[in-house]
Design an enzyme around this catalytic site. Structure first.
Site, PDB file in Angstrom:
ATOM      1  N   GLU A  37       0.861  -1.178   0.000  1.00 50.20           N
ATOM      2  CA  GLU A  37       0.000   0.000   0.000  1.00 50.20           C
ATOM      3  C   GLU A  37       0.900   1.232   0.000  1.00 50.20           C
ATOM      4  OE1 GLU A  37      -3.579   2.276   2.466  1.00 50.20           O
ATOM      5  OE2 GLU A  37      -2.626   0.502   3.338  1.00 50.20           O
ATOM      6  N   ARG A 261       6.056 -12.378   9.313  1.00 51.89           N
ATOM      7  CA  ARG A 261       6.697 -11.141   8.908  1.00 51.89           C
ATOM      8  C   ARG A 261       8.025 -10.968   9.644  1.00 51.89           C
ATOM      9  NH1 ARG A 261       2.502  -6.720  10.346  1.00 51.89           N
ATOM     10  NH2 ARG A 261       4.085  -5.364   9.450  1.00 51.89           N
ATOM     11  N   LYS A 271       4.030   1.780   9.750  1.00 56.77           N
ATOM     12  CA  LYS A 271       4.121   2.985   8.920  1.00 56.77           C
ATOM     13  C   LYS A 271       3.449   4.173   9.585  1.00 56.77           C
ATOM     14  CE  LYS A 271       2.893   0.844   5.030  1.00 56.77           C
ATOM     15  NZ  LYS A 271       2.538   0.633   3.603  1.00 56.77           N
TER      16      LYS A 271
END
Length: 564
Positions: A37, A261, A271
């Site tokens: 994204e 992850r 983020k």
């Protein structure tokens, strides 16, 4: 390790792909995608997904797409798209197709209409808070919305009016009609579309309803012919929804596979929180060398090969774990040890005047550029360079001690030391200012010791690096440490906030003197400063200013500091 070497180690994802290839499920094809994204810059966690997806495609002779999940116009910007493209290319990968979820907005809407006609989707007037309340919990089932049984005609009318912009933000959503009692909360009538009157960085004001990730994800994969949709572990519960949408629309279905992850200690990869650091001025920007972003690591002097090798070392797992950031620093150090030429830089200069050396004389000393290659320097690299030596030089202030400790073998009053590749010198006088601080040393040299060796074989324990004062260039050296002082900076200290975990000593600036060649270095070039560590030329460097960033020290000193 080159990109050709990636993914050669077996892991559970490769096992799944091998089974698919053996059974002929996808006709032997391997087609992956990396779908970020664009609401921030790429960080080290993204880099793992990049290396995994592109590496798998490369290893199996397949393809990998780069697709931006640009479904939330309130947070996404072209700047972030550009940064991801730049960072992926820098890491050494090339995509087979560049796509955007927004490319499929029209088709996604058509499919939404199809689900409404099949009575598998409906427009809901509940507020976001009410939807959460109706959804239930892990231990209590959800309950149907009072708007769940609207007619097909009414839902089609309301959906079209949503698309046409007749309703305000948040007033209505389109939801899938699945099962409000499902043990998997993701399947309890998930939201497919929300109303957002916002300018999109690619589609402008064409749309005022935007798909959620779960609605756009699977269909985008299907459109592109993706075979293996590699996701991080938090999407494991979403896989049944991924498959439900594709099944109801009778579309080609890729295989979603989840992996753990990459989490690093002393590091934040959210983020939202990284954006806060930028906006609050805690760092200079997304590319601040202390940031875990790929652009920050590039600016700090990390190499693409080091990042790829580190990610390869961490492996691929189904279990969440935290990797010691020291492993990343090891990979960087290991790569730069083989690639960075050596240079002399004095970070805390102390002037030395060699009183019996001629005032107008300059000699040129040959110094090894790559002493790490004992069997010869690789073709194309210059083995040595010539460094000027004169009567006045700079040494490190730490290389002198007026009253030396027992195991201090460097310069002290009356003591002889070696200047690397130059001469043996002896300290004869210490000059101090009015406050008693040492400002200058007076020494003598032995003319018979050029090259740093004594003809009579006397043993000298201390060897110092140096720069000629007359020829040296002034430089700004930025000494970076870890941005956070605690292993898990996401946990707020008692009575505080996560931001309180910032390391106040993460940046110090030194005014250094460096050998002449370093003044000519271009931004991005990397060097080992003898006895200090590895440094990179910062983009702030200009015609009258050279700036170096500490990439990583010669040794891991952090653990030692923490144990004291």
């Amino acid at each position: 390790m080159s990109t050709e070497d990636l993914t050669t180690t077996s892991n559970f994802i490769r096992t799944i792909i091998d089974e698919h290839n053996a059974s002929g499920r996808f006709g032997g094809r391997v087609h992956t995608r990396f779908p970020p994204e664009p609401n921030g810059y790429m960080h080290i966690g993204h880099a793992k997904s990049v290396c995994l997806n592109f590496g798998l495609a490369q290893d199996y002779g397949g393809k990998c797409n780069l697709r931006f999940d640009d479904t939330n116009p309130t947070k996404e910007e072209q700047e972030y798209v550009d940064s991801f493209i730049r960072d992926i290319e820098w890491l050494g990968f090339t995509w087979d197709g560049l796509y955007f979820a927004s490319d499929y907005f029209g088709r996604l809407y058509e499919w939404a209409v199809e689900l409404v006609k099949k009575e598998l989707a409906y427009v809901d007037d509940l507020s976001a808070e009410e939807i959460r309340e109706y959804r239930g919990t892990l231990t209590t089932p959800g309950k149907n919305s009072p708007y769940r049984d609207r007619s097909v005609a009414e839902n089609l009318d309301l959906l079209e009016r949503m698309k046409n912009g007749e309703f305000p933000d948040g007033s209505r959503v389109l939801r899938a009609k699945i099962d409000m009692t499902s043990p998997n909360i993701t399947l309890r009538d998930p939201v497919m579309y929300r109303i957002l009157h916002a300018e999109h960085h690619r589609t402008g004001s064409d749309w005022c309803i935007y798909p959620l990730y779960d609605w756009a994800h699977g269909q985008s994969d299907s459109i592109e012919g993706i075979t293996h949709s590699i996701c991080t572990l938090e999407f494991e519960n979403n896989r049944p929804l991924y498959e439900w949408f594709l099944d109801q629309l009778d579309l080609y279905k890729p295989q979603q596979i989840e992996f753990a992850r990459l989490e690093l200690n002393y590091t934040i990869t959210s983020k939202r929180r990284l954006l806060q650091l930028v906006q609050d001025g805690a760092v200079s920007g997304w590319d601040d060398p202390r940031m875990p972003t790929v652009s920050g690591m590039r600016r700090r002097g990390y190499t693409p090969a080091a990042i790829r090798n580190f990610i390869d070392l961490t492996g691929v797992s189904k279990a969440n774990s935290t990797v010691d950031v020291g492993l990343l620093e090891f990979a960087v150090r290991d790569d730069l040890n083989n690639t960075a030429p050596r240079r002399m830089a004095v970070l805390d200069p102390l002037k030395v005047v060699i009183e019996n050396y001629p005032e107008d004389k300059t000699e040129w000393v040959e110094v090894d550029n790559y002493p790490q290659f004992r069997d010869g320097v690789p073709e194309g690299l210059e083995a040595v360079r010539r460094v000027p030596f004169s009567r006045e030089i700079y040494i490190e202030r730490d290389d002198f001690m007026e009253e030396p400790a027992k195991k201090f073998f460097r310069l002290a009053p009356g003591r002889e030391v070696r200047l690397m590749k130059a001469y043996l010198i002896t300290c004869t006088e210490v000059i101090k200012d009015a406050g008693g601080a040492v400002t200058e040393l007076r020494c003598t040299y032995d003319p018979a010791t050029f090259g740093g060796n004594a003809p009579d074989g006397r043993r000298i324990k201390g060897t110092l690096h140096w720069v000629s004062a007359h020829h040296a260039a002034a430089a700004e050296v930025r000494l970076y440490d870890r941005l956070f002082a605690v292993e898990d900076p996401n946990n707020a200290p008692e009575g505080g906030d996560w931001i309180d975990n910032l390391n106040p000593g993460s940046l110090t600036i030194a005014a250094a003197m460096v050998e002449p060649l370093l003044a000519e270095a271009a931004p991005g070039e990397r060097f080992q400063f003898l006895r200090h560590g590895y440094f990179a030329v910062d983009p702030d460097t200009g015609p009258d200013r050279v700036v170096f960033n500490l990439t990583v020290g010669l040794k891991d000193t952090w653990a030692k500091v923490q144990d004291q």
